[in-house]
Motif scaffolding. Sequence first.
Motif, PDB file in Angstrom:
ATOM      1  N   GLY A 222       0.817  -1.202   0.000  1.00 53.47           N
ATOM      2  CA  GLY A 222       0.000   0.000   0.000  1.00 53.47           C
ATOM      3  C   GLY A 222       0.856   1.259   0.000  1.00 53.47           C
ATOM      4  O   GLY A 222       0.615   2.200  -0.770  1.00 53.47           O
ATOM      5  N   VAL A 223       1.898   1.268   0.832  1.00 57.45           N
ATOM      6  CA  VAL A 223       2.813   2.415   0.892  1.00 57.45           C
ATOM      7  C   VAL A 223       3.518   2.607  -0.442  1.00 57.45           C
ATOM      8  O   VAL A 223       3.619   3.725  -0.968  1.00 57.45           O
ATOM      9  N   PHE A 224       4.008   1.502  -1.014  1.00 56.05           N
ATOM     10  CA  PHE A 224       4.789   1.601  -2.249  1.00 56.05           C
ATOM     11  C   PHE A 224       3.918   2.062  -3.416  1.00 56.05           C
ATOM     12  O   PHE A 224       4.359   2.854  -4.257  1.00 56.05           O
ATOM     13  N   PHE A 225       2.670   1.573  -3.477  1.00 56.21           N
ATOM     14  CA  PHE A 225       1.773   2.006  -4.552  1.00 56.21           C
ATOM     15  C   PHE A 225       1.416   3.486  -4.401  1.00 56.21           C
ATOM     16  O   PHE A 225       1.227   4.189  -5.390  1.00 56.21           O
ATOM     17  N   MET A 226       1.338   3.964  -3.165  1.00 57.53           N
ATOM     18  CA  MET A 226       1.102   5.389  -2.967  1.00 57.53           C
ATOM     19  C   MET A 226       2.264   6.207  -3.517  1.00 57.53           C
ATOM     20  O   MET A 226       2.071   7.284  -4.073  1.00 57.53           O
ATOM     21  N   LYS A 227       3.462   5.693  -3.391  1.00 57.80           N
ATOM     22  CA  LYS A 227       4.627   6.414  -3.870  1.00 57.80           C
ATOM     23  C   LYS A 227       4.595   6.598  -5.379  1.00 57.80           C
ATOM     24  O   LYS A 227       5.035   7.619  -5.909  1.00 57.80           O
ATOM     25  N   ILE A 228       4.073   5.601  -6.114  1.00 56.68           N
ATOM     26  CA  ILE A 228       3.994   5.743  -7.575  1.00 56.68           C
ATOM     27  C   ILE A 228       2.624   6.288  -7.993  1.00 56.68           C
ATOM     28  O   ILE A 228       2.262   6.258  -9.156  1.00 56.68           O
ATOM     29  N   GLU A 229       1.856   6.750  -6.995  1.00 58.65           N
ATOM     30  CA  GLU A 229       0.572   7.419  -7.210  1.00 58.65           C
ATOM     31  C   GLU A 229      -0.496   6.515  -7.831  1.00 58.65           C
ATOM     32  O   GLU A 229      -1.379   6.984  -8.551  1.00 58.65           O
ATOM     33  N   ASP A 230      -0.398   5.225  -7.536  1.00 55.09           N
ATOM     34  CA  ASP A 230      -1.466   4.293  -7.921  1.00 55.09           C
ATOM     35  C   ASP A 230      -2.314   4.069  -6.673  1.00 55.09           C
ATOM     36  O   ASP A 230      -2.177   3.073  -5.965  1.00 55.09           O
ATOM     37  N   TYR A 231      -3.201   5.026  -6.396  1.00 58.44           N
ATOM     38  CA  TYR A 231      -3.935   5.021  -5.141  1.00 58.44           C
ATOM     39  C   TYR A 231      -5.009   3.938  -5.085  1.00 58.44           C
ATOM     40  O   TYR A 231      -5.367   3.463  -4.009  1.00 58.44           O
ATOM     41  N   GLY A 232      -5.509   3.532  -6.251  1.00 58.10           N
ATOM     42  CA  GLY A 232      -6.474   2.433  -6.271  1.00 58.10           C
ATOM     43  C   GLY A 232      -5.840   1.146  -5.771  1.00 58.10           C
ATOM     44  O   GLY A 232      -6.407   0.431  -4.943  1.00 58.10           O
ATOM     45  N   ALA A 233      -4.637   0.855  -6.287  1.00 58.83           N
ATOM     46  CA  ALA A 233      -3.911  -0.344  -5.848  1.00 58.83           C
ATOM     47  C   ALA A 233      -3.500  -0.209  -4.389  1.00 58.83           C
ATOM     48  O   ALA A 233      -3.514  -1.191  -3.636  1.00 58.83           O
TER      49      ALA A 233
END
Length: 322
Positions: A222-233
């Motif tokens: 969840g943290v890593f996907f937020m970093k690449i701005e894939d908030y759905g994932a």
Amino acid sequence: METAVRKEPSSPEKQYETFVMEQLSCTEPSEMGSFGKKIVTRLEQEPESVAKHFWLGNAFFIQASADKSEEALKLAIDHFEHAARLDPKDQRIYSNLMGAYQSLDDMEGFRKSMVRAIENDPNPNAEKRAWLAGQQATQKMYCQACGSPSPYESGLNTCPICKKENPGWIVVVPGSSNPQVQEYKDKAARYYSQGLFQDAIEQLQAAAKIDPTDATLFNNLGVFFMKIEDYGAAKKNFKKAVELNPKLEYANKMLSKMEEKGVDKSRIGIPSNLLVENPAEKLPEHTKIISAAQTALNSKTLAKSAQAVLAMRLMLLSLTYG
């Protein structure tokens, strides 16, 4: 009457070194592809010894540096590994072994060789001991300034490796008892600390296939996907983490914010200590030394190649990690 001076015979170690350097001096750049084989022809009949495999490794390493041969690099590694098995206390072997693994772009082999080097160092300095403690810790946190792990300590304000104060930590919480899962987590944290976010995600996804019950994997995803701005994932993974472990405070907090305010970045507020805003610009000292050695070896000249071998020999004596 003059007295004859008896000259002591040189050791096999010195003989091998002299032979390799003499051959290097008379080998044309266009012939470097066969340099390792020339050395093998001379040394393969010699008795089994640390020196024999050390200098066979050096010969193939020099050849690989000249002709960019992956096969020669692997042969160099095989011989250095053989030498290390014969004498695990010989520090110069590990320095060359790390150089070969780095040239092969095998950073895991590089890391493991460094661990073995420090474990077998009778007098490691404070930086080496701190680095090794981080590698061996069950629960780790990675410094975002230098990327090195330290044993998890909630009140730690200064990185013991690079000495940066409050660098922001990436905490790797053990969940699964599977050692392969933990290895994937460690790799993911290292990639993340280097700004390689997609690589970090792939490591955690591989771990999740092995142990889909580890809530910490989905929390970190969840943290890593937020970093690449894939908030759905990110939301999907936080939700999975909370389903597996309702007590995960961070996943609960982020999931609540997402469900309450949507997934707009400006309103979520990602904690700064989970981000890598400024990847380390300063290369660790051991990386700089190997880089200089590689440059010298690529020059295909005897003097610089000899300096390169010497630099790699001395690398373990000058590690400063930061």
